[in-house]
Write a protein that holds these residues in place. Structure first.
Motif, mmCIF file in Angstrom:
data_model
loop_
_atom_site.group_PDB
_atom_site.id
_atom_site.type_symbol
_atom_site.label_atom_id
_atom_site.label_comp_id
_atom_site.label_asym_id
_atom_site.label_seq_id
_atom_site.Cartn_x
_atom_site.Cartn_y
_atom_site.Cartn_z
ATOM 1 N N GLU A 24 -23.568 -13.940 -11.309
ATOM 2 C CA GLU A 24 -24.971 -14.138 -10.954
ATOM 3 C C GLU A 24 -25.684 -14.989 -11.998
ATOM 4 N N LEU A 25 -26.445 -15.951 -11.549
ATOM 5 C CA LEU A 25 -27.345 -16.664 -12.446
ATOM 6 C C LEU A 25 -28.510 -15.736 -12.765
ATOM 7 N N ALA A 26 -28.769 -15.513 -14.020
ATOM 8 C CA ALA A 26 -29.789 -14.547 -14.426
ATOM 9 C C ALA A 26 -31.178 -15.167 -14.370
ATOM 10 N N VAL A 27 -31.521 -15.674 -13.184
ATOM 11 C CA VAL A 27 -32.826 -16.282 -12.924
ATOM 12 C C VAL A 27 -33.270 -15.811 -11.542
ATOM 13 N N ALA A 28 -34.531 -15.426 -11.408
ATOM 14 C CA ALA A 28 -35.051 -14.991 -10.116
ATOM 15 C C ALA A 28 -36.470 -15.502 -9.939
ATOM 16 N N VAL A 29 -36.806 -15.838 -8.703
ATOM 17 C CA VAL A 29 -38.161 -16.268 -8.345
ATOM 18 C C VAL A 29 -38.662 -15.350 -7.235
ATOM 19 N N VAL A 30 -39.858 -14.780 -7.418
ATOM 20 C CA VAL A 30 -40.451 -13.914 -6.395
ATOM 21 C C VAL A 30 -41.855 -14.412 -6.082
ATOM 22 N N GLN A 31 -42.247 -14.287 -4.826
ATOM 23 C CA GLN A 31 -43.576 -14.726 -4.410
ATOM 24 C C GLN A 31 -44.602 -13.651 -4.743
ATOM 25 N N LEU A 32 -45.777 -14.082 -5.206
ATOM 26 C CA LEU A 32 -46.871 -13.182 -5.545
ATOM 27 C C LEU A 32 -48.047 -13.460 -4.622
ATOM 28 N N GLY A 33 -48.713 -12.412 -4.199
ATOM 29 C CA GLY A 33 -49.855 -12.572 -3.312
ATOM 30 C C GLY A 33 -49.997 -11.360 -2.423
ATOM 31 N N HIS A 34 -50.624 -11.551 -1.266
ATOM 32 C CA HIS A 34 -50.823 -10.450 -0.321
ATOM 33 C C HIS A 34 -50.558 -10.981 1.076
ATOM 34 N N ALA A 35 -49.483 -10.493 1.674
ATOM 35 C CA ALA A 35 -49.081 -10.923 3.012
ATOM 36 C C ALA A 35 -48.160 -9.860 3.580
ATOM 37 N N PRO A 36 -47.898 -9.895 4.902
ATOM 38 C CA PRO A 36 -47.040 -8.874 5.506
ATOM 39 C C PRO A 36 -45.671 -8.752 4.833
ATOM 40 N N GLY A 37 -45.131 -9.862 4.371
ATOM 41 C CA GLY A 37 -43.809 -9.827 3.754
ATOM 42 C C GLY A 37 -43.812 -9.610 2.257
ATOM 43 N N ILE A 38 -44.973 -9.384 1.667
ATOM 44 C CA ILE A 38 -45.073 -9.215 0.216
ATOM 45 C C ILE A 38 -45.711 -7.867 -0.084
ATOM 46 N N ASN A 39 -45.010 -7.015 -0.778
ATOM 47 C CA ASN A 39 -45.565 -5.730 -1.191
ATOM 48 C C ASN A 39 -45.806 -5.785 -2.690
ATOM 49 N N GLY A 40 -47.063 -5.928 -3.070
ATOM 50 C CA GLY A 40 -47.383 -6.062 -4.484
ATOM 51 C C GLY A 40 -47.612 -4.750 -5.199
ATOM 52 N N ALA A 41 -47.419 -3.616 -4.503
ATOM 53 C CA ALA A 41 -47.638 -2.319 -5.146
ATOM 54 C C ALA A 41 -46.508 -2.025 -6.129
ATOM 55 N N HIS A 42 -46.867 -1.491 -7.281
ATOM 56 C CA HIS A 42 -45.846 -1.070 -8.242
ATOM 57 C C HIS A 42 -46.440 -0.073 -9.224
ATOM 58 N N GLU A 43 -45.588 0.704 -9.840
ATOM 59 C CA GLU A 43 -46.000 1.652 -10.859
ATOM 60 C C GLU A 43 -46.247 0.913 -12.171
ATOM 61 N N ALA A 44 -46.935 1.571 -13.095
ATOM 62 C CA ALA A 44 -47.045 1.011 -14.436
ATOM 63 C C ALA A 44 -45.640 0.912 -15.034
ATOM 64 N N HIS A 45 -45.329 -0.246 -15.600
ATOM 65 C CA HIS A 45 -43.963 -0.443 -16.074
ATOM 66 C C HIS A 45 -43.912 -1.617 -17.037
ATOM 67 N N SER A 46 -42.769 -1.739 -17.693
ATOM 68 C CA SER A 46 -42.465 -2.934 -18.482
ATOM 69 C C SER A 46 -41.047 -3.369 -18.142
ATOM 70 N N HIS A 47 -40.673 -4.570 -18.614
ATOM 71 C CA HIS A 47 -39.317 -5.087 -18.424
ATOM 72 C C HIS A 47 -38.670 -5.256 -19.797
ATOM 73 N N ASP A 48 -37.352 -5.244 -19.827
ATOM 74 C CA ASP A 48 -36.685 -5.611 -21.078
ATOM 75 C C ASP A 48 -36.191 -7.061 -21.022
ATOM 76 N N PHE A 49 -36.716 -7.826 -20.084
ATOM 77 C CA PHE A 49 -36.422 -9.251 -19.960
ATOM 78 C C PHE A 49 -37.741 -9.993 -19.769
ATOM 79 N N PRO A 50 -37.786 -11.288 -20.073
ATOM 80 C CA PRO A 50 -39.046 -12.030 -20.000
ATOM 81 C C PRO A 50 -39.317 -12.597 -18.614
ATOM 82 N N GLY A 51 -40.564 -12.999 -18.414
ATOM 83 C CA GLY A 51 -40.927 -13.641 -17.158
ATOM 84 C C GLY A 51 -42.299 -14.283 -17.254
ATOM 85 N N ILE A 52 -42.634 -15.035 -16.228
ATOM 86 C CA ILE A 52 -43.977 -15.602 -16.131
ATOM 87 C C ILE A 52 -44.519 -15.322 -14.738
#
Length: 306
Positions: A24-52
Motif C-alpha cells: 500500500e502507498l501510505a497516502v490517502a485523500v478524503v473529501q471534506l464537507g457535507h453531502a449524502p456521501g460524506i459523514n463528517g461526524a467523529h469523536e475527539a481524537h488524534s493521529h500518530d501520522f501527519p495530514g493536512i
C-alpha cells in the motif's frame, strides 16, 4: 486507508494509528464537507501520522484542540501527530468544500526519519512537529493559488483511485509538490520551528531516532533527557496520545517495513537491525501491529507492488 483506533487512557482522546498494508502507498485523500456521501461526524481524537485539511470553499466549523474555528476559503490546517481534533457533528461543515490528505513517513522514502519530532530538520516535514502543543497549525492559501491547490489534490486523488501505470511515481511527485507548498506557506509562521518548538519532545525523538536499533527502554530515554520516567511518560502521552514505548516500537516497525520491502535480508536479521535480538519476539510484535507475519507481509508487498 485503514486507521486502527488505540484505546485511550483516563481522559485522553482516542489515537488512530495507520499501519500501511503490504504494497500500500501510505497516502490517502478524503473529501471534506457535507453531502449524502460524506459523514463528517467523529469523536475527539488524534493521529500518530501527519495530514493536512484544505478548504476551497467556506462554511461550517472545525474543532481543533479546544478551539472552534469558522472555515474560510483557503484555510489550510496542518495536523501534526498528537494534534487533537475535537468531537464533530455530521453537519459541522455545511457549505464547506475541501480535502484531507494523510500520509506516513514511509511515503517519502527510505531515508525519511521515522520518529516524528526528528522531522524538524526535514525540509518538507518541519511544519508537522508541533506535537499537539497549540492544536493544528492554521495557514491561509492565497486566493491566486487556490485553483492550483485544488487541482493538485484532485490529481493526487485520481492517481490513487485509478492506479494507472506509473501511479506510484505520480503519487510521490504530487505529494512532494504539495508538501513543498505547505512548507513555503509555513515558513513565515514557524521559521524557528525546527529548533525551538517542543524542545523536550524533540530531544526525546532524537534519542529514539539514534538508538532504536539497540535495546532501548523508557528509563534509558528518560535518563538521556535528564527527567524522570513518570514525567516523560505523562508529557509524551499528553502531547502525542501515545507512550514512549509505543513510539520506539513504531520507529522500529517503520524501518522493518522498509527493509522487508526493499531487501532480501532474512527476517531474523531485519529484526536484529531494528532492535529485536529475539527473532520470535520481533515476529510476534510485527504480527500484532500488522495482522500478519513479516514473511507474509513481504510476500504480499512484492505481489501488490508488481
Amino acid at each position: 486507508m485503514r486507521a486502527r483506533r488505540l484505546t485511550p487512557t483516563g481522559d485522553q482522546p482516542a489515537t488512530y494509528s495507520w499501519q500501511p498494508s503490504p504494497g500500500e502507498l501510505a497516502v490517502a485523500v478524503v473529501q471534506l464537507g457535507h453531502a449524502p456521501g460524506i459523514n463528517g461526524a467523529h469523536e475527539a481524537h488524534s493521529h500518530d501520522f501527519p495530514g493536512i485539511a484544505y478548504f476551497s470553499e467556506p462554511g461550517g466549523i472545525v474543532r481543533t484542540g479546544r478551539q472552534v474555528r469558522h472555515v474560510e476559503a483557503g484555510d489550510l490546517l496542518v495536523v501534526a501527530p498528537g494534534d487533537v481534533m475535537g468531537q464533530a457533528a455530521s453537519d459541522d461543515l455545511v457549505g464547506a468544500q475541501g480535502w484531507g490528505v494523510f500520509f506516513t513517513a514511509d511515503a517519502l522514502g527510505r531515508d525519511t526519519p521515522g520518529a516524528h519530532l526528528a522531522w524538524r530538520t526535514h525540509p518538507l516535514l518541519f511544519p508537522f512537529v508541533h506535537g499537539g502543543a497549540t492544536g493544528a497549525l492554521r495557514l491561509k492559501v492565497p486566493a491566486a493559488q487556490r485553483h492550483e491547490w485544488t487541482a493538485r489534490i484532485e490529481a493526487l486523488r485520481d492517481e490513487l483511485e485509478h492506479r494507472r501505470d506509473g501511479y506510484r511515481e505520480a503519487v510521490s511527485a504530487h505529494l512532494v509538490l504539495l508538501l513543498v507548498a505547505v512548507s513555503r506557506l509555513a515558513a513565515d509562521v514557524v521559521g524557528d520551528l525546527r529548533e525551538n518548538a517542543e524542545p523536550l519532545l524533540a530531544e526525546v525523538f532524537d534519542v529514539i531516532e539514534r538508538r532504536y536499533p539497540e535495546p532501548l527502554s523508557l528509563r534509558e530515554v528518560a535518563a538521556a533527557v535528564s527527567i524522570s520516567p513518570g514525567h516523560l511518560t505523562s508529557t509524551v502521552r499528553r502531547r502525542t496520545g501515545r507512550t514512549v514505548q509505543d513510539w520506539i516500537t513504531e520507529r522500529r516497525m517503520v524501518q522493518a517495513r522498509r527493509l522487508l520491502a526493499a531487501t532480501d535480508l532474512p527476517v531474523g536479521d531485519i529484526g536484529r537491525q531494528v532492535g529485536f535480538p529475539d527473532a520470535g519476539y520481533f515476529a510476534r510484535t510485527f504480527g500484532k501491529r500488522h495482522g500478519m507475519s513479516p514473511t507474509s507481509w513481504r510476500r504480499f508487498n512484492h505481489l501488490n507492488s508488481a
